[in-house]
Design a protein around this motif. Structure first.
Motif, PDB file in Angstrom:
ATOM      1  N   ILE A   1      39.909  20.663  37.205  1.00  0.00           N
ATOM      2  CA  ILE A   1      39.779  20.966  38.634  1.00  0.00           C
ATOM      3  C   ILE A   1      41.027  20.541  39.395  1.00  0.00           C
ATOM      4  O   ILE A   1      41.498  21.258  40.301  1.00  0.00           O
ATOM      5  CB  ILE A   1      38.516  20.285  39.197  1.00  0.00           C
ATOM      6  N   ASP A   2      41.589  19.380  39.043  1.00  0.00           N
ATOM      7  CA  ASP A   2      42.772  18.900  39.771  1.00  0.00           C
ATOM      8  C   ASP A   2      43.959  19.851  39.590  1.00  0.00           C
ATOM      9  O   ASP A   2      44.675  20.165  40.554  1.00  0.00           O
ATOM     10  CB  ASP A   2      43.142  17.504  39.288  1.00  0.00           C
ATOM     11  N   SER A   3      44.185  20.318  38.361  1.00  0.00           N
ATOM     12  CA  SER A   3      45.301  21.234  38.121  1.00  0.00           C
ATOM     13  C   SER A   3      45.078  22.558  38.834  1.00  0.00           C
ATOM     14  O   SER A   3      46.005  23.129  39.422  1.00  0.00           O
ATOM     15  CB  SER A   3      45.461  21.472  36.621  1.00  0.00           C
ATOM     16  N   LEU A   4      43.856  23.063  38.806  1.00  0.00           N
ATOM     17  CA  LEU A   4      43.567  24.325  39.482  1.00  0.00           C
ATOM     18  C   LEU A   4      43.665  24.180  40.990  1.00  0.00           C
ATOM     19  O   LEU A   4      44.087  25.113  41.685  1.00  0.00           O
ATOM     20  CB  LEU A   4      42.173  24.816  39.084  1.00  0.00           C
ATOM     21  N   THR A   5      43.282  23.024  41.506  1.00  0.00           N
ATOM     22  CA  THR A   5      43.418  22.796  42.951  1.00  0.00           C
ATOM     23  C   THR A   5      44.890  22.775  43.358  1.00  0.00           C
ATOM     24  O   THR A   5      45.276  23.370  44.377  1.00  0.00           O
ATOM     25  CB  THR A   5      42.742  21.484  43.343  1.00  0.00           C
ATOM     26  N   ALA A   6      45.712  22.101  42.554  1.00  0.00           N
ATOM     27  CA  ALA A   6      47.157  22.100  42.843  1.00  0.00           C
ATOM     28  C   ALA A   6      47.728  23.507  42.762  1.00  0.00           C
ATOM     29  O   ALA A   6      48.595  23.897  43.560  1.00  0.00           O
ATOM     30  CB  ALA A   6      47.870  21.168  41.861  1.00  0.00           C
ATOM     31  N   LEU A   7      47.243  24.280  41.805  1.00  0.00           N
ATOM     32  CA  LEU A   7      47.695  25.671  41.688  1.00  0.00           C
ATOM     33  C   LEU A   7      47.308  26.476  42.919  1.00  0.00           C
ATOM     34  O   LEU A   7      48.104  27.263  43.442  1.00  0.00           O
ATOM     35  CB  LEU A   7      47.085  26.286  40.429  1.00  0.00           C
ATOM     36  N   ALA A   8      46.093  26.266  43.402  1.00  0.00           N
ATOM     37  CA  ALA A   8      45.637  26.990  44.589  1.00  0.00           C
ATOM     38  C   ALA A   8      46.446  26.598  45.821  1.00  0.00           C
ATOM     39  O   ALA A   8      46.827  27.455  46.631  1.00  0.00           O
ATOM     40  CB  ALA A   8      44.152  26.719  44.821  1.00  0.00           C
ATOM     41  N   LEU A   9      46.721  25.313  45.964  1.00  0.00           N
ATOM     42  CA  LEU A   9      47.491  24.859  47.127  1.00  0.00           C
ATOM     43  C   LEU A   9      48.914  25.405  47.107  1.00  0.00           C
ATOM     44  O   LEU A   9      49.543  25.557  48.158  1.00  0.00           O
ATOM     45  CB  LEU A   9      47.522  23.333  47.166  1.00  0.00           C
ATOM     46  N   ALA A  10      49.432  25.711  45.924  1.00  0.00           N
ATOM     47  CA  ALA A  10      50.791  26.245  45.823  1.00  0.00           C
ATOM     48  C   ALA A  10      50.826  27.759  45.956  1.00  0.00           C
ATOM     49  O   ALA A  10      51.840  28.314  46.405  1.00  0.00           O
ATOM     50  CB  ALA A  10      51.415  25.830  44.485  1.00  0.00           C
TER      51      ALA A  10
ATOM     52  N   VAL B   1      39.808  25.049  50.574  1.00  0.00           N
ATOM     53  CA  VAL B   1      40.353  25.502  49.290  1.00  0.00           C
ATOM     54  C   VAL B   1      39.926  24.561  48.171  1.00  0.00           C
ATOM     55  O   VAL B   1      39.515  24.993  47.085  1.00  0.00           O
ATOM     56  CB  VAL B   1      41.882  25.618  49.369  1.00  0.00           C
ATOM     57  N   ARG B   2      40.018  23.263  48.409  1.00  0.00           N
ATOM     58  CA  ARG B   2      39.584  22.298  47.396  1.00  0.00           C
ATOM     59  C   ARG B   2      38.109  22.490  47.048  1.00  0.00           C
ATOM     60  O   ARG B   2      37.728  22.445  45.870  1.00  0.00           O
ATOM     61  CB  ARG B   2      39.827  20.871  47.893  1.00  0.00           C
ATOM     62  N   SER B   3      37.296  22.701  48.063  1.00  0.00           N
ATOM     63  CA  SER B   3      35.867  22.908  47.824  1.00  0.00           C
ATOM     64  C   SER B   3      35.605  24.211  47.077  1.00  0.00           C
ATOM     65  O   SER B   3      34.758  24.251  46.169  1.00  0.00           O
ATOM     66  CB  SER B   3      35.118  22.906  49.157  1.00  0.00           C
ATOM     67  N   GLU B   4      36.313  25.272  47.425  1.00  0.00           N
ATOM     68  CA  GLU B   4      36.120  26.548  46.751  1.00  0.00           C
ATOM     69  C   GLU B   4      36.483  26.467  45.271  1.00  0.00           C
ATOM     70  O   GLU B   4      35.762  27.003  44.424  1.00  0.00           O
ATOM     71  CB  GLU B   4      36.964  27.631  47.443  1.00  0.00           C
ATOM     72  N   VAL B   5      37.575  25.800  44.961  1.00  0.00           N
ATOM     73  CA  VAL B   5      37.990  25.686  43.556  1.00  0.00           C
ATOM     74  C   VAL B   5      36.969  24.883  42.767  1.00  0.00           C
ATOM     75  O   VAL B   5      36.556  25.276  41.665  1.00  0.00           O
ATOM     76  CB  VAL B   5      39.393  25.056  43.460  1.00  0.00           C
ATOM     77  N   ALA B   6      36.540  23.747  43.312  1.00  0.00           N
ATOM     78  CA  ALA B   6      35.565  22.916  42.601  1.00  0.00           C
ATOM     79  C   ALA B   6      34.249  23.661  42.398  1.00  0.00           C
ATOM     80  O   ALA B   6      33.649  23.605  41.312  1.00  0.00           O
ATOM     81  CB  ALA B   6      35.328  21.621  43.383  1.00  0.00           C
ATOM     82  N   THR B   7      33.798  24.386  43.415  1.00  0.00           N
ATOM     83  CA  THR B   7      32.549  25.142  43.289  1.00  0.00           C
ATOM     84  C   THR B   7      32.676  26.248  42.254  1.00  0.00           C
ATOM     85  O   THR B   7      31.763  26.471  41.448  1.00  0.00           O
ATOM     86  CB  THR B   7      32.166  25.734  44.648  1.00  0.00           C
ATOM     87  N   ALA B   8      33.811  26.949  42.256  1.00  0.00           N
ATOM     88  CA  ALA B   8      34.004  28.040  41.297  1.00  0.00           C
ATOM     89  C   ALA B   8      34.073  27.521  39.865  1.00  0.00           C
ATOM     90  O   ALA B   8      33.530  28.130  38.939  1.00  0.00           O
ATOM     91  CB  ALA B   8      35.276  28.819  41.643  1.00  0.00           C
TER      92      ALA B   8
END
Length: 339
Positions: A149-158, A244-251
């Motif tokens: 989740i942390d890596s995907l969240t960083a990817l989303a933020l970028a 965005v963080r919430s969406e990634v974690a939920t997905a």
């Protein structure tokens, strides 16, 4: 220069807004495609069950005439045939509606037929291909890739273009504040006046320089309003980051849960249920089981098949939503490897 910075930020904001609309559209198309594919499989299953029930009613009619079964068992076959017809009609209606929905998402005419083809050899949804090592950590489990989740969240933020649009909105608002402050500064004015000569004919040009001093109107209202707009843009971007963080974690959680359900149905339910459906029909033709047992076992197998395709759809929709939430569905690599 401040006006130029504000204009460039506005252009960047508009471009990011267009990219974000693309991201949302691609996600909608992906989900619509998977819904149509799942509906097509459910319709095929419903039509298969309908054909079997039609043959079963013919057999039951002959058995009733020969005195082998009772009227109650024939009524069971008739009721089951009616139910299967209703399910077939509902499945066809659902497939047609989803086809129209996918046509709308693709910008195609509603009447154009669309066939959603999927790979029947692999029912597993492929993990995200981020193109960078460490973006997705494939922790090996029982056939399921666990996503970081942390890596995907960083990817989303970028990658998320709506975040880029929010940042450009902040820059544009801050540049507008600078413009409003500088409008209150004294302005240097150059003038030229054309006057007739005092002695003799002709005209003379008299240049002049002036300086405006804003004693009464120092543009304070406009400055405060634009500062408030800039602060509002900053808070909106902070809220978007949290979303965005919430969406990634939920997905991620939705994908892992659906993938586990699909794997459970594949490994322990689906294959035995399909085998039972074939065996019970053979046993019925040989007279080893009665009509109620046949209907019970076959309905159980059909329900297992429907549950599988519902879980399959949930897994694919979760993966499409995850790709959308990280901005991965905008990259050419991910578009080429979409399952």
């Amino acid at each position: 220069r401040a006006r130029v910075r504000a204009g460039r930020a506005g252009v960047a904001r508009a471009a990011a807004t267009v990219a974000n609309a693309t991201r949302l559209t691609v996600g909608e198309v992906d989900r619509s495609f998977y819904r149509l594919a799942s509906a097509a499989r459910r319709r095929a299953l419903a039509e298969e069950v309908l054909a079997l029930n039609e043959r079963l009613q013919d057999i039951a009619q002959r058995q009733l005439g020969a005195g082998e079964i009772s009227r109650l068992e024939l009524n069971l076959a008739i009721v089951e045939l009616g139910r299967s017809r209703a399910r077939s009609l509902a499945a066809r209606r659902e497939q047609e509606q989803l086809s129209i929905e996918l046509s709308r998402a693709l910008g195609l005419p509603p009447g154009r037929p669309i066939v959603a083809e999927i790979d029947t050899l692999s029912s597993r949804a492929a993990p995200l291909d981020t193109g960078r090592a460490g973006d997705v950590a494939p922790v090996t489990g029982p056939g399921i890739a666990t996503l970081d989740i942390d890596s995907l969240t960083a990817l989303a933020l970028a990658r998320r273009p709506d975040l880029a649009a929010g940042q450009a909105a902040v820059a544009q608002a801050q540049a507008s504040v600078a413009v409003a402050r500088r409008e209150a500064l004294p302005n240097l004015i150059a003038r030229a006046a054309v006057e007739p000569r005092a002695a003799g004919g002709g005209r003379v040009v008299r240049p002049g320089i002036g300086l405006t001093l804003p004693f009464l109107n120092r543009n304070q209202g406009a400055v405060q309003a634009r500062r408030a707009a800039a602060r509002q843009a900053e808070l909106a971007r902070v809220a978007l980051v949290a979303r965005v963080r919430s969406e990634v974690a939920t997905a991620v959680q939705a994908y892992e849960s659906a993938a586990s359900e699909v794997q459970t149905l594949e490994s322990t339910v689906l294959a035995p249920a399909r085998q039972n459906r074939q065996l019970v029909e053979i046993a019925f033709r040989e007279g080893k089981v009665g009509l109620p047992e046949l209907l019970l076992i076959r309905n159980q197998a059909s329900d297992a098949e429907l549950e599988y395709w519902a879980a399959w759809l949930a897994e694919r929709e979760a993966l499409a939503t995850l790709a959308e939430s990280t901005g991965e569905n905008l990259t050419p690599r991910s578009r080429g490897t979409t399952p």
